[in-house]
Write a protein that holds these residues in place. Structure first.
Motif, PDB file in Angstrom:
ATOM      1  N   ASN A 158       0.651  -1.092  -0.172  1.00  0.00           N
ATOM      2  CA  ASN A 158       0.183  -0.244   0.265  1.00  0.00           C
ATOM      3  C   ASN A 158       0.649   1.507  -0.016  1.00  0.00           C
ATOM      4  O   ASN A 158       1.748   0.956   0.357  1.00  0.00           O
ATOM      5  N   THR A 159      -0.215   1.670  -0.269  1.00  0.00           N
ATOM      6  CA  THR A 159       0.781   3.608  -0.721  1.00  0.00           C
ATOM      7  C   THR A 159       1.032   4.324   1.163  1.00  0.00           C
ATOM      8  O   THR A 159       1.140   5.964   1.515  1.00  0.00           O
ATOM      9  N   LYS A 160       0.036   3.958   2.057  1.00  0.00           N
ATOM     10  CA  LYS A 160      -0.114   4.353   3.221  1.00  0.00           C
ATOM     11  C   LYS A 160       1.387   4.078   4.301  1.00  0.00           C
ATOM     12  O   LYS A 160       1.493   5.710   4.995  1.00  0.00           O
ATOM     13  N   ARG A 161       0.931   3.124   4.669  1.00  0.00           N
ATOM     14  CA  ARG A 161       2.158   2.131   6.110  1.00  0.00           C
ATOM     15  C   ARG A 161       2.358   0.783   5.962  1.00  0.00           C
ATOM     16  O   ARG A 161       1.745   0.398   5.534  1.00  0.00           O
ATOM     17  N   PRO A 162       3.028   0.399   6.819  1.00  0.00           N
ATOM     18  CA  PRO A 162       3.376  -0.665   7.322  1.00  0.00           C
ATOM     19  C   PRO A 162       2.397  -0.909   7.741  1.00  0.00           C
ATOM     20  O   PRO A 162       1.537  -0.426   8.628  1.00  0.00           O
ATOM     21  N   ILE A 163       1.720  -3.231   7.035  1.00  0.00           N
ATOM     22  CA  ILE A 163       1.274  -3.564   8.006  1.00  0.00           C
ATOM     23  C   ILE A 163       1.650  -4.735   8.986  1.00  0.00           C
ATOM     24  O   ILE A 163       2.177  -5.690   8.297  1.00  0.00           O
ATOM     25  N   ILE A 295       9.957  -3.580   3.658  1.00  0.00           N
ATOM     26  CA  ILE A 295       9.195  -4.641   3.363  1.00  0.00           C
ATOM     27  C   ILE A 295       9.342  -5.269   5.164  1.00  0.00           C
ATOM     28  O   ILE A 295       9.946  -4.821   5.550  1.00  0.00           O
ATOM     29  N   ASN A 296       8.105  -5.728   5.539  1.00  0.00           N
ATOM     30  CA  ASN A 296       7.794  -6.038   7.048  1.00  0.00           C
ATOM     31  C   ASN A 296       6.990  -7.420   7.235  1.00  0.00           C
ATOM     32  O   ASN A 296       6.229  -7.880   5.999  1.00  0.00           O
ATOM     33  N   GLU A 297       7.807  -8.453   8.061  1.00  0.00           N
ATOM     34  CA  GLU A 297       7.129  -9.282   8.219  1.00  0.00           C
ATOM     35  C   GLU A 297       5.492  -8.391   9.123  1.00  0.00           C
ATOM     36  O   GLU A 297       5.387  -7.949   9.765  1.00  0.00           O
ATOM     37  N   VAL A 298       4.445 -10.175   9.358  1.00  0.00           N
ATOM     38  CA  VAL A 298       3.529  -9.943  10.093  1.00  0.00           C
ATOM     39  C   VAL A 298       3.414 -10.762  10.868  1.00  0.00           C
ATOM     40  O   VAL A 298       3.513 -11.655  11.322  1.00  0.00           O
ATOM     41  N   ASP A 299       2.636 -10.328  11.924  1.00  0.00           N
ATOM     42  CA  ASP A 299       1.542 -11.336  12.940  1.00  0.00           C
ATOM     43  C   ASP A 299       0.964 -12.190  12.211  1.00  0.00           C
ATOM     44  O   ASP A 299       0.268 -12.059  11.812  1.00  0.00           O
ATOM     45  N   LYS A 300       1.430 -12.861  11.487  1.00  0.00           N
ATOM     46  CA  LYS A 300       0.800 -14.286  10.231  1.00  0.00           C
ATOM     47  C   LYS A 300      -0.678 -14.703  10.987  1.00  0.00           C
ATOM     48  O   LYS A 300      -1.656 -14.984  11.009  1.00  0.00           O
ATOM     49  N   PRO A 301      -0.435 -14.666  12.555  1.00  0.00           N
ATOM     50  CA  PRO A 301      -1.435 -15.827  13.028  1.00  0.00           C
ATOM     51  C   PRO A 301      -2.757 -14.936  13.698  1.00  0.00           C
ATOM     52  O   PRO A 301      -3.552 -14.996  13.345  1.00  0.00           O
TER      53      PRO A 301
END
Length: 332
Positions: A158-163, A295-301
């Motif tokens: 996205n163009t706004k922020r890390p998720i 690029i960032n990882e996410v809380d996949k669970p």
């Protein structure tokens, strides 16, 4: 100075593509003159594999099948191409299973988020008996699936922020492919899902009509979306197979010998595509990082937990598909 010298080179290329399409369309549709569809540009892993498929089919049938592939979606978008292939107006194509759901309900199982553990698990499932069951479902809709391509894992950018958490999706306008399951997926995460043709996404991101989209690294990079969307979050929510599909009418016109040649060419193309895909995905990831994408990882669970109501609703709406869903899960 000639009129041609005034033309923008891009317009010249587009005009040439249209002329080529119109010329091909003047040839009556028949088994020995095949037209194929592909949404991706030349040089993309799928495109190179399809070029190899076309070359093998034409050469190894000694010209009994004269195949030609049109890249870049010049023959229409995927829903149009699916219908053209089902009717025999197109002879073959490379389709993602995402937009196939409205036509072949069984393929909606493949669009359930976080279905596959990883890409190797998807290959294992689709290359075996379960893949044959999906192929049978496609054939009932006049599409003969001969092999399965890779399309990597899809993530949100996205163009706004890390998720990082599902809450970070709140309010974002996110493009999805034309399938109700993807709309439900983004909505469950708090975003605003927007089905849209792939070719419209870049400008929509640039102008703010969209805040984001979801796709794999090669598509993110080759489409130029990385130029305007600088936040890529590795949700890896979808691992979707793609097919090399032949129009059933075209397939049935082939002799048994030529069917064998075409099927082997499709299997060889899949082997090549998967190799090129793995190499291209790694390269695209490196290139977008070098170009300034975060690029960032996410809380996949946490994301997976949000999908539980989607699974429950899917089983309630499609109880006949629950055994197939369970088999896909258990086969990994």
């Amino acid at each position: 100075m000639s009129i041609r010298s005034y033309l923008n080179p891009v317009h010249c290329l587009q005009a040439a593509a249209v002329v080529g399409v119109l010329a091909a369309m003047t040839t009556p549709a028949q088994a020995d003159n095949w037209r194929g569809w592909n949404v991706h540009p030349p040089g993309y892993p799928n495109s190179e594999a399809l070029d190899s498929f076309v070359k093998d089919v034409t050469e190894k049938t000694d010209g009994r099948v004269n195949a030609k592939i049109f890249h870049n979606g010049v023959l229409g978008d995927q829903p149009d191409a699916i219908e053209q292939t089902r009717s025999g107006a197109l002879n073959f194509a490379n389709f993602n299973m995402g937009p196939m759901g409205p036509i072949v309900p069984e393929t909606n199982v493949l669009s359930l988020p976080f279905l596959f553990k990883d890409i190797d698990a998807m290959h294992h499932v689709m290359d075996g008996e379960i893949g044959e069951r999906f192929a049978e479902a496609l054939e009932r809709k006049n599409l003969v699936a001969l092999s399965w391509f890779d399309s990597g894992s899809r993530s949100v950018y996205n163009t706004k922020r890390p998720i990082n958490e599902p809450e970070d999706m709140k309010g974002l306008k996110v493009r999805v492919m034309n399938n109700d399951l993807y709309v439900e997926m983004i909505d469950a995460l708090g975003g605003n899902a927007t089905p849209m043709a792939y070719g419209e996404v870049y400008q929509s991101l640039k102008t703010g009509v969209l805040d984001g989209a979801e796709n794999n690294f090669p598509s993110f990079e080759s489409s130029g979306h990385n130029e305007v969307a600088k936040y890529f979050s590795e949700t890896e929510h979808l691992i979707l197979p793609e097919c090399v599909c032949i129009a059933k009418a075209s397939w049935e016109k082939l002799s048994e010998e030529d069917q064998g040649i075409v099927r082997q060419a499709a299997l060889d193309a899949a082997t090549l595509q998967r190799k090129l895909w793995a190499e291209g995905s790694k390269k695209s990831r490196e290139e977008v990082i070098a170009a300034g994408v975060e690029i960032n990882e996410v809380d996949k669970p946490a994301f997976q937990t949000r999908m539980e109501p989607i699974y429950a609703a899917f089983i309630e709406q499609h109880p006949d598909l629950e055994p197939l869903l369970n088999d896909v899960r258990n086969a990994q």
